[in-house]
Design a protein around this motif. Structure first.
Motif, PDB file in Angstrom:
ATOM      1  N   PRO A 207       0.814  -1.220   0.000  1.00 14.00           N
ATOM      2  CA  PRO A 207       0.000   0.000   0.000  1.00 14.00           C
ATOM      3  C   PRO A 207       0.845   1.265   0.000  1.00 14.00           C
ATOM      4  O   PRO A 207       2.040   1.241   0.317  1.00 14.00           O
ATOM      5  CB  PRO A 207      -0.793  -0.119   1.307  1.00 14.00           C
ATOM      6  CG  PRO A 207       0.100  -0.937   2.197  1.00 14.00           C
ATOM      7  CD  PRO A 207       0.749  -1.945   1.281  1.00 14.00           C
ATOM      8  N   ILE A 208       0.218   2.379  -0.353  1.00 11.29           N
ATOM      9  CA  ILE A 208       0.843   3.688  -0.215  1.00 11.29           C
ATOM     10  C   ILE A 208       0.935   4.008   1.275  1.00 11.29           C
ATOM     11  O   ILE A 208      -0.033   3.829   2.019  1.00 11.29           O
ATOM     12  CB  ILE A 208       0.000   4.763  -0.917  1.00 11.29           C
ATOM     13  CG1 ILE A 208      -0.191   4.431  -2.408  1.00 11.29           C
ATOM     14  CG2 ILE A 208       0.626   6.140  -0.737  1.00 11.29           C
ATOM     15  CD1 ILE A 208       1.059   4.490  -3.233  1.00 11.29           C
ATOM     16  N   ASN A 209       2.104   4.475   1.731  1.00  8.20           N
ATOM     17  CA  ASN A 209       2.305   4.788   3.144  1.00  8.20           C
ATOM     18  C   ASN A 209       2.473   6.281   3.339  1.00  8.20           C
ATOM     19  O   ASN A 209       3.086   6.966   2.502  1.00  8.20           O
ATOM     20  CB  ASN A 209       3.550   4.067   3.675  1.00  8.20           C
ATOM     21  CG  ASN A 209       3.350   2.574   3.791  1.00  8.20           C
ATOM     22  OD1 ASN A 209       2.949   2.069   4.829  1.00  8.20           O
ATOM     23  ND2 ASN A 209       3.623   1.847   2.713  1.00  8.20           N
ATOM     24  N   GLY A 210       1.957   6.789   4.444  1.00  5.22           N
ATOM     25  CA  GLY A 210       2.124   8.197   4.777  1.00  5.22           C
ATOM     26  C   GLY A 210       2.231   8.387   6.276  1.00  5.22           C
ATOM     27  O   GLY A 210       1.734   7.566   7.057  1.00  5.22           O
ATOM     28  N   HIS A 211       2.914   9.457   6.671  1.00  2.00           N
ATOM     29  CA  HIS A 211       3.038   9.787   8.097  1.00  2.00           C
ATOM     30  C   HIS A 211       2.386  11.136   8.358  1.00  2.00           C
ATOM     31  O   HIS A 211       2.877  12.172   7.889  1.00  2.00           O
ATOM     32  CB  HIS A 211       4.503   9.824   8.524  1.00  2.00           C
ATOM     33  CG  HIS A 211       4.691  10.247   9.950  1.00  2.00           C
ATOM     34  ND1 HIS A 211       4.024   9.620  10.992  1.00  2.00           N
ATOM     35  CD2 HIS A 211       5.434  11.245  10.510  1.00  2.00           C
ATOM     36  CE1 HIS A 211       4.364  10.207  12.132  1.00  2.00           C
ATOM     37  NE2 HIS A 211       5.201  11.193  11.870  1.00  2.00           N
ATOM     38  N   TRP A 212       1.276  11.106   9.058  1.00  2.00           N
ATOM     39  CA  TRP A 212       0.542  12.315   9.427  1.00  2.00           C
ATOM     40  C   TRP A 212       0.644  12.505  10.937  1.00  2.00           C
ATOM     41  O   TRP A 212      -0.349  12.492  11.658  1.00  2.00           O
ATOM     42  CB  TRP A 212      -0.929  12.203   9.012  1.00  2.00           C
ATOM     43  CG  TRP A 212      -1.151  12.143   7.526  1.00  2.00           C
ATOM     44  CD1 TRP A 212      -0.226  12.353   6.540  1.00  2.00           C
ATOM     45  CD2 TRP A 212      -2.389  11.881   6.848  1.00  2.00           C
ATOM     46  NE1 TRP A 212      -0.798  12.224   5.300  1.00  2.00           N
ATOM     47  CE2 TRP A 212      -2.128  11.942   5.455  1.00  2.00           C
ATOM     48  CE3 TRP A 212      -3.677  11.598   7.269  1.00  2.00           C
ATOM     49  CZ2 TRP A 212      -3.121  11.716   4.500  1.00  2.00           C
ATOM     50  CZ3 TRP A 212      -4.667  11.381   6.331  1.00  2.00           C
ATOM     51  CH2 TRP A 212      -4.385  11.452   4.953  1.00  2.00           C
ATOM     52  N   GLY A 213       1.868  12.659  11.425  1.00  2.00           N
ATOM     53  CA  GLY A 213       2.099  12.722  12.859  1.00  2.00           C
ATOM     54  C   GLY A 213       1.463  13.916  13.530  1.00  2.00           C
ATOM     55  O   GLY A 213       1.557  15.045  13.050  1.00  2.00           O
ATOM     56  N   LEU A 214       0.810  13.664  14.655  1.00  2.29           N
ATOM     57  CA  LEU A 214       0.188  14.708  15.472  1.00  2.29           C
ATOM     58  C   LEU A 214       0.527  14.469  16.940  1.00  2.29           C
ATOM     59  O   LEU A 214       0.689  13.319  17.361  1.00  2.29           O
ATOM     60  CB  LEU A 214      -1.338  14.694  15.303  1.00  2.29           C
ATOM     61  CG  LEU A 214      -1.892  15.077  13.931  1.00  2.29           C
ATOM     62  CD1 LEU A 214      -3.384  14.779  13.879  1.00  2.29           C
ATOM     63  CD2 LEU A 214      -1.633  16.552  13.639  1.00  2.29           C
ATOM     64  N   PRO A 215       0.643  15.523  17.749  1.00  2.48           N
ATOM     65  CA  PRO A 215       0.903  15.341  19.181  1.00  2.48           C
ATOM     66  C   PRO A 215      -0.210  14.525  19.838  1.00  2.48           C
ATOM     67  O   PRO A 215      -1.368  14.568  19.411  1.00  2.48           O
ATOM     68  CB  PRO A 215       0.933  16.774  19.715  1.00  2.48           C
ATOM     69  CG  PRO A 215       1.212  17.628  18.525  1.00  2.48           C
ATOM     70  CD  PRO A 215       0.562  16.946  17.364  1.00  2.48           C
ATOM     71  N   ASP A 216       0.149  13.800  20.882  1.00  7.18           N
ATOM     72  CA  ASP A 216      -0.821  12.979  21.599  1.00  7.18           C
ATOM     73  C   ASP A 216      -1.607  13.860  22.567  1.00  7.18           C
ATOM     74  O   ASP A 216      -1.049  14.343  23.553  1.00  7.18           O
ATOM     75  CB  ASP A 216      -0.088  11.872  22.360  1.00  7.18           C
ATOM     76  CG  ASP A 216      -1.045  10.953  23.098  1.00  7.18           C
ATOM     77  OD1 ASP A 216      -2.273  11.089  22.922  1.00  7.18           O
ATOM     78  OD2 ASP A 216      -0.556  10.087  23.847  1.00  7.18           O
ATOM     79  N   PRO A 217      -2.888  14.087  22.322  1.00  8.72           N
ATOM     80  CA  PRO A 217      -3.655  14.958  23.232  1.00  8.72           C
ATOM     81  C   PRO A 217      -3.809  14.363  24.618  1.00  8.72           C
ATOM     82  O   PRO A 217      -3.950  15.099  25.601  1.00  8.72           O
ATOM     83  CB  PRO A 217      -5.011  15.089  22.523  1.00  8.72           C
ATOM     84  CG  PRO A 217      -5.126  13.853  21.688  1.00  8.72           C
ATOM     85  CD  PRO A 217      -3.721  13.547  21.230  1.00  8.72           C
TER      86      PRO A 217
END
Length: 274
Positions: A207-217
């Motif tokens: 599959p196509i991979n992506g990193h949409w990193g966000l801080p852990d609320p």
């Protein structure tokens, strides 16, 4: 440039240096501090410094100072030159042998997996948002590398406050989506840095991979309105990225175009309006 190819291959022939290179490739275009790299790969600072120095000497990794920290990233231009040289040399007159992996033609819904560590907040919210936003076009799933026992109640509250049902959501281990009996994924997105830094399995169907990193609320030391605000901010950031994703004309895009679009979405500002 050609003279450097053997040196680059020799450097990458070392398993630990290859693991470091693969980590920086997974996180590109992010720049990572040495401490995060060392923690992800369980390396001593002195050992990591030696490996980074070797990769920088052959041009595969660049270093940049940000305040008091040194940040590292792959040099994508050098990486492309190296891969181009190898492919042109081995595929001369036989391009069909080394052509990029084609994107499978999907007649029905495309499957999307969101990954984070605990699968209790960010990835769960992303799964619910995609189902609500484009459930007629996508099958949305989520999982964790170390899943929690239950969904974070603040994540459920954020979803419900925005009119999205949370019925049926529960943390799952990513192993449930690996193997011949698992659903084949078209896209796999990591939404936390820890999950992106971990070595994930080779997914069926590439599959196509992506990193949409966000801080852990949930890591915020707060309660009441402040905690709710943190989860609402995470919800908005995820919704913005997913809104941009569902607007892509995937049927007319090849694999390279899809990967570029996914990487572009990862760099969208938090106030982006799709």
């Amino acid at each position: 440039m050609e003279k450097m190819i053997p040196d680059r291959l020799a450097i990458l022939g070392h398993p630990a240096r290859l693991a470091l290179f693969r980590l920086l490739m997974r996180r590109y275009p992010d720049r990572l501090p040495a401490g995060e790299i060392a923690g992800a790969l369980d390396l001593k600072a002195s050992t990591l410094s030696t490996y980074l120095s070797s990769l920088m000497q052959v041009g595969l990794v660049t270093q940049q100072r940000a305040g008091t920290s040194l940040m590292y990233s792959v040099d994508m231009e050098t990486v492309r030159q190296t891969f181009d040289y190898l492919l042109i040399d081995c595929c001369r007159g036989r391009p069909e042998m080394c052509a990029p992996v084609p994107v499978p033609q999907t007649s029905g819904k495309r499957s999307v997996l969101f990954l984070c560590t605990g699968n209790s907040a960010r990835s769960i919210m992303a799964e619910a948002i995609l189902r609500d936003m484009a459930g007629d076009r996508f099958k949305a799933y989520s999982a964790g590398t170390h899943p929690r026992d239950s969904v974070n109640p603040n994540a459920l509250q954020a979803l419900e406050a925005n009119g999205i049902t949370a019925v049926g959501l529960s943390p799952k281990h990513m192993d449930a989506f690996y193997g011949h009996t698992a659903p084949e994924m078209d896209f796999v997105f990591t939404v936390c840095n820890h999950a992106a830094n971990e070595e994930c399995p080779t997914w069926e169907g590439q599959p196509i991979n992506g990193h949409w990193g966000l801080p852990d609320p949930s890591s915020l030391v707060a309660d009441g309105a402040d905690m709710q605000a943190a989860f609402q901010q995470t919800f908005i950031a995820l919704r913005q990225r997913i809104a941009a994703f569902v607007q892509l004309r995937l049927d007319s895009m090849d694999r390279i175009a899809m990967q570029s679009a996914v990487d572009f979405i990862a760099r969208l500002p938090e106030d982006y309006d799709a």
